[in-house]
Design a protein around this motif. Sequence first.
Motif, mmCIF file in Angstrom:
data_model
loop_
_atom_site.group_PDB
_atom_site.id
_atom_site.type_symbol
_atom_site.label_atom_id
_atom_site.label_comp_id
_atom_site.label_asym_id
_atom_site.label_seq_id
_atom_site.Cartn_x
_atom_site.Cartn_y
_atom_site.Cartn_z
ATOM 1 N N THR A 9 44.036 -40.484 1.823
ATOM 2 C CA THR A 9 44.316 -39.494 0.781
ATOM 3 C C THR A 9 44.775 -40.249 -0.454
ATOM 4 O O THR A 9 45.726 -41.038 -0.398
ATOM 5 N N SER A 62 45.113 -40.014 -5.020
ATOM 6 C CA SER A 62 45.324 -39.042 -6.098
ATOM 7 C C SER A 62 45.000 -39.657 -7.444
ATOM 8 O O SER A 62 44.957 -40.884 -7.600
ATOM 9 N N GLU A 100 44.724 -34.452 -5.544
ATOM 10 C CA GLU A 100 44.794 -35.230 -4.309
ATOM 11 C C GLU A 100 43.482 -35.078 -3.546
ATOM 12 O O GLU A 100 43.004 -33.969 -3.338
ATOM 13 N N LYS A 154 45.557 -38.607 -11.880
ATOM 14 C CA LYS A 154 46.040 -37.682 -12.892
ATOM 15 C C LYS A 154 44.951 -37.460 -13.942
ATOM 16 O O LYS A 154 44.310 -38.411 -14.395
ATOM 17 N N TYR A 197 39.869 -31.575 -1.688
ATOM 18 C CA TYR A 197 40.791 -31.914 -2.772
ATOM 19 C C TYR A 197 41.707 -30.746 -3.106
ATOM 20 O O TYR A 197 41.412 -29.583 -2.804
ATOM 21 N N THR A 211 47.611 -33.299 -11.260
ATOM 22 C CA THR A 211 47.258 -34.327 -10.283
ATOM 23 C C THR A 211 46.298 -33.730 -9.264
ATOM 24 O O THR A 211 46.510 -32.612 -8.772
#
Length: 382
Positions: free
Chosen positions: A157, A159, A181, A161, A108, A179
Amino acid sequence: MKKRIIALLLAGMLLATGCGQSNTKSSTKKSASEDASADAEVADYKASDYVTLGKYKGVTVTLTKDYKDDDAAVKDYEDTLIEDAGGNFAEDKTQKTVKEDSIVNVDYKGIKDGEAFQGGSASDVTIDVKNNQDASSGTGYIDGFTDGLVGAKVGETVSSKVTFPENYQASDLAGQEVTFEFTVNYICKKITADEVYVDFLKKNFDVDSKDAFFDYAKKKLQEKNKSDKESETRKLVETAVEDASKVNSYPKGLISQRLSNYKTQYQKQYFTEGMTWDDFYKKYGVTEKEFNSQVESVVKENIKTELVFQAIAEKENITVDKSGYTTFVQGLMSSNGDSSEKSLYLRYGSTEAQGKNYIETIYLVNRALEFCTDNATVNPKS
């Protein structure tokens, strides 16, 4: 949540500083010119003046655990050892989509204002999605960290927030939205001792077969059971004796002195440069009165224990013997990393005399507790 943080900090502080400070009448910090009269500040009181003792010799306690070491218990302990070593998760190739209760291995990266921020990236991390924590260490993540993983497929992948708490220790991230990922490497399955790899056993336990690991686990379990049983017995006896006794009052000034010393040591150990108590209270959303109340409640419990067992020592003529005390002090010096008795005493008192007085008190308390434990009737778990 804020109250919980303070509770954890308090627990850490008490563990870091020991059971308390010395028995002194004054809580005022002394100047260099006053050090010569330090001995006069060591309180001279009889614990029996403050305590009504109940039954302490021949108390009966019942253990709450079995402390088994049969084959089934050893097998369970093997799994515990593997889990503690971080080796109880392996790739499950049959699973392709992350579920709410999945354990996943990911890489990450944290992004703020379009750029990766320092300390926000990691690779080959195993995450417990449901509990929002590191699956191996149990360390929790900030709220919402794993929310974006549910529904992701292996190799994807995704993401999400999240917003850092206002009281987050890194000021540049506190209260900020970022954020994260995630690249999902694989979904995990939990493995047992029957499935563990031999090279993992060799690396972590220095054994070269599963049979050897069983013998290793049995020995370690027996050692743990012995230590845990002794600890539980002492705690049960301590509680029984305290419950049967009554502390009628406390030596004058002792509680306030302990409170002051706890806070001074905590400040030295955990405050950043320039940090004030007002900064601390604001950061953790607690008032001075609330924080002092939490510390004081634990301080009073510590002093209650001391007074009860000091009174027993007085009644049973238990004293500080030189050889035992020397061994006790050396053990404390080793565990605390102190190079001399003086540094040890100054760790537990505002002067060397006060610190020595306190360490002698705790040694005496331990001897009195050992006396009560040796004379107790200990029943197995019913």
